[in-house]
Design a protein around this motif. Structure first.
Motif, mmCIF file in Angstrom:
data_model
loop_
_atom_site.group_PDB
_atom_site.id
_atom_site.type_symbol
_atom_site.label_atom_id
_atom_site.label_comp_id
_atom_site.label_asym_id
_atom_site.label_seq_id
_atom_site.Cartn_x
_atom_site.Cartn_y
_atom_site.Cartn_z
ATOM 1 N N GLN A 8 -10.303 8.221 6.315
ATOM 2 C CA GLN A 8 -9.641 6.904 6.298
ATOM 3 C C GLN A 8 -10.647 5.771 6.576
ATOM 4 N N LEU A 9 -11.742 5.797 5.853
ATOM 5 C CA LEU A 9 -12.800 4.810 6.030
ATOM 6 C C LEU A 9 -12.388 3.469 5.421
ATOM 7 N N ARG A 10 -12.540 2.393 6.195
ATOM 8 C CA ARG A 10 -12.188 1.043 5.727
ATOM 9 C C ARG A 10 -13.356 0.102 5.983
ATOM 10 N N LYS A 11 -13.491 -0.887 5.079
ATOM 11 C CA LYS A 11 -14.454 -1.959 5.283
ATOM 12 C C LYS A 11 -13.789 -3.282 4.995
ATOM 13 N N VAL A 12 -13.674 -4.115 6.035
ATOM 14 C CA VAL A 12 -13.113 -5.459 5.893
ATOM 15 C C VAL A 12 -14.180 -6.450 6.339
ATOM 16 N N TYR A 13 -14.515 -7.394 5.472
ATOM 17 C CA TYR A 13 -15.534 -8.386 5.809
ATOM 18 C C TYR A 13 -14.944 -9.530 6.639
ATOM 19 N N ASP A 14 -15.824 -10.367 7.179
ATOM 20 C CA ASP A 14 -15.392 -11.429 8.092
ATOM 21 C C ASP A 14 -14.414 -12.403 7.453
ATOM 22 N N ASP A 15 -14.509 -12.575 6.124
ATOM 23 C CA ASP A 15 -13.592 -13.497 5.450
ATOM 24 C C ASP A 15 -12.248 -12.853 5.121
ATOM 25 N N GLY A 16 -12.053 -11.609 5.572
ATOM 26 C CA GLY A 16 -10.784 -10.928 5.354
ATOM 27 C C GLY A 16 -10.729 -10.058 4.116
ATOM 28 N N GLU A 18 -11.024 -6.960 1.945
ATOM 29 C CA GLU A 18 -11.080 -5.530 2.207
ATOM 30 C C GLU A 18 -11.710 -4.840 1.007
ATOM 31 N N ALA A 19 -12.940 -4.411 1.179
ATOM 32 C CA ALA A 19 -13.695 -3.826 0.073
ATOM 33 C C ALA A 19 -13.395 -2.352 -0.127
ATOM 34 N N VAL A 20 -13.074 -1.648 0.958
ATOM 35 C CA VAL A 20 -12.791 -0.214 0.896
ATOM 36 C C VAL A 20 -11.519 0.065 1.680
ATOM 37 N N HIS A 21 -10.573 0.748 1.031
ATOM 38 C CA HIS A 21 -9.258 0.998 1.632
ATOM 39 C C HIS A 21 -9.084 2.483 1.948
ATOM 40 N N ASP A 22 -9.122 2.849 3.199
ATOM 41 C CA ASP A 22 -8.710 4.188 3.650
ATOM 42 C C ASP A 22 -9.237 5.319 2.764
ATOM 43 N N VAL A 23 -10.533 5.359 2.568
ATOM 44 C CA VAL A 23 -11.137 6.413 1.746
ATOM 45 C C VAL A 23 -11.309 7.672 2.586
ATOM 46 N N SER A 24 -10.687 8.760 2.126
ATOM 47 C CA SER A 24 -10.842 10.065 2.766
ATOM 48 C C SER A 24 -11.454 11.023 1.752
ATOM 49 N N LEU A 25 -12.534 11.675 2.153
ATOM 50 C CA LEU A 25 -13.275 12.526 1.224
ATOM 51 C C LEU A 25 -14.137 13.502 2.018
ATOM 52 N N THR A 26 -14.165 14.754 1.577
ATOM 53 C CA THR A 26 -15.063 15.739 2.171
ATOM 54 C C THR A 26 -16.084 16.175 1.119
ATOM 55 N N GLY A 42 -16.081 -0.891 -4.780
ATOM 56 C CA GLY A 42 -16.298 -0.394 -3.423
ATOM 57 C C GLY A 42 -17.208 0.815 -3.322
ATOM 58 N N LYS A 43 -17.791 1.258 -4.443
ATOM 59 C CA LYS A 43 -18.609 2.477 -4.414
ATOM 60 C C LYS A 43 -19.905 2.285 -3.628
ATOM 61 N N SER A 44 -20.616 1.167 -3.861
ATOM 62 C CA SER A 44 -21.866 0.930 -3.122
ATOM 63 C C SER A 44 -21.590 0.643 -1.661
ATOM 64 N N THR A 45 -20.490 -0.045 -1.369
ATOM 65 C CA THR A 45 -20.126 -0.309 0.023
ATOM 66 C C THR A 45 -19.864 0.993 0.759
ATOM 67 N N LEU A 47 -21.137 3.943 0.017
ATOM 68 C CA LEU A 47 -22.433 4.596 0.201
ATOM 69 C C LEU A 47 -23.212 3.956 1.348
ATOM 70 N N ARG A 48 -23.163 2.647 1.426
ATOM 71 C CA ARG A 48 -23.901 1.936 2.475
ATOM 72 C C ARG A 48 -23.305 2.207 3.858
ATOM 73 N N MET A 49 -22.011 2.467 3.926
ATOM 74 C CA MET A 49 -21.421 2.861 5.212
ATOM 75 C C MET A 49 -21.910 4.253 5.614
ATOM 76 N N ILE A 50 -22.039 5.152 4.646
ATOM 77 C CA ILE A 50 -22.587 6.479 4.948
ATOM 78 C C ILE A 50 -24.030 6.350 5.446
ATOM 79 N N ALA A 51 -24.778 5.434 4.832
ATOM 80 C CA ALA A 51 -26.186 5.240 5.199
ATOM 81 C C ALA A 51 -26.361 4.504 6.516
ATOM 82 N N GLY A 52 -25.327 3.793 6.958
ATOM 83 C CA GLY A 52 -25.452 2.983 8.176
ATOM 84 C C GLY A 52 -25.922 1.574 7.912
ATOM 85 N N LEU A 53 -25.967 1.167 6.640
ATOM 86 C CA LEU A 53 -26.395 -0.188 6.280
ATOM 87 C C LEU A 53 -25.231 -1.166 6.287
#
Length: 362
Positions: A8-16, A18-26, A42-45, A47-53
């Motif tokens: 359930q990975l999510r990414k919401v930027y400061d301006d509100g 939401e680039a990635v919505h509840d992505v669940s994947l193994t 949202g694919k690069s976002t 990947l960048r969350m996996i990388a820690g960027l």
């Protein structure tokens, strides 16, 4: 190597936004998974969350047995290959590939052994003393790959690494990455907007749209059994033909009128549907293959034809508002504006819910 779990990975930027919505994947240990979709999906976002960027707004990310949400990139045991190579211009190929190991203060003998082994694998042995400016684009990308390989990471991450290469080099480097995965048995996550790369490289493909996962499946399953109209239209070139209409019994009738198709059997849903036909599932009457369950001939007018050598892409107006694209084998056809007849392989017809776009399974 390691397993990667997104819960359930999510990414919401400061301006509100939401680039990635509840992505669940193994992503299993040693698996090659491709994230594919149009720009802004949202694919690069992801990947960048996996990388820690990119920071994670909510959800859980595991690499191996560790939750890495708040872990620095350098501590995640990942290696990333970027679109723009990111090589140091003043360093030799050897020093570029060795740089990460030198930062970790690895022994000199170990560094040389690792770099030379990677250079042999990638065909870079003869250019180890050159600077990046003396290399071709394909060689630079292989240096970037080599820099990742020598670190022996748990996970390799690729962010559209072939986008800057010409068509011939893309094919060559695509093959090299696939061979590399086979030789290393490494866990790899690869981002691209190119469906050909996705279909030819991935063990499984994750199709994203507007930050939502649309389908996760092996390439052929994704192609043959798309989950919805977005996946069906995105995967495949030329794109799948879509015709709005209604089904009564086994008969499909286009909303725009004129086009009717007996499906040969009664589908699970009656009423409003979207009919999907891949271009290669259409055949001219003259070149209908034997042994297939084919529709009756449908009259049309050729608008444009594109000879490709091994096939002809034909754009046909079936009725005033219904147009179909067909991929047919080389054959004599009428000139543009001339009449033709097409038949459909009824075993390859797709139906989707007219409102939700979700596939209707028999």
């Amino acid at each position: 190597m390691a397993r990667v779990e997104l819960e359930q990975l999510r990414k919401v930027y400061d301006d509100g936004y939401e680039a990635v919505h509840d992505v669940s994947l193994t992503i299993e240990d040693g698996e090659f998974v491709v994230l594919v979709g149009p720009s802004g999906c949202g694919k690069s976002t992801t990947l960048r969350m996996i990388a820690g960027l990119e920071s994670i707004t909510s959800g859980t990310l595991r690499i191996g047995d560790r939750v890495v949400n708040d872990m620095a990139p350098k501590d995640r045991d990942i290696a990333m290959v970027f679109q723009n190579y990111a090589l140091y211009p003043h360093m030799s190929v050897f020093d570029n590939m060795a740089f990460g190991l030198k930062l970790r203060k690895r022994p000199t003998a170990e560094i040389r052994q690792r770099v030379e082994a990677a250079a042999n694998t990638l065909g870079l042995r003869e250019v180890l003393d050159r600077k990046p400016k003396a290399l071709s684009g394909g060689q630079r990308q292989r240096v970037a790959l080599g820099r990742a390989i020598v670190r022996d990471p748990a996970v390799f991450l690729f962010d559209e690494p072939l986008s800057n290469l010409d068509a011939k080099l893309r094919v060559q480097t695509r093959t090299e990455i696939s061979k590399l995965h086979r030789d290393l048995g490494a866990t790899m996550v690869y981002v691209t907007h190119d469906q050909v790369e996705a279909m030819t490289m991935g063990d499984r493909i994750v199709v994203l749209h507007d930050g939502h996962v649309q389908q996760v499946a092996p390439p052929l399953e994704l192609y043959d059994r798309p989950a919805n109209t977005f996946v069906a239209g995105f995967i495949g070139s030329p794109a799948m033909n879509f015709v709005e209409g209604t089904v009564t019994g086994s008969l499909f009738a286009a909303t725009s009128g004129g086009l009717q198709l007996d499906l040969g059997s009664t589908p699970a849903t009656q009423g409003a549907v979207t009919l999907g036909i891949r271009p290669e599932s259409l055949f001219t009457v003259a070149k209908t293959p034997p042994g297939k369950r084919m529709s009756d001939p449908m009259d049309g007018v050729i608008e444009v034809q594109e000879p490709m050598g091994n096939e002809i892409v034909v754009y046909v107006r079936m009725h005033s508002e219904t147009r179909l694209t067909a991929r047919v084998e080389p054959q004599p056809l009428a000139d543009d504006g001339g009449a033709t007849q097409l038949r459909v392989d009824l075993d390859k017809v797709h139906l989707f819910d007219a409102e939700t776009g979700v596939a209707i399974r028999s």
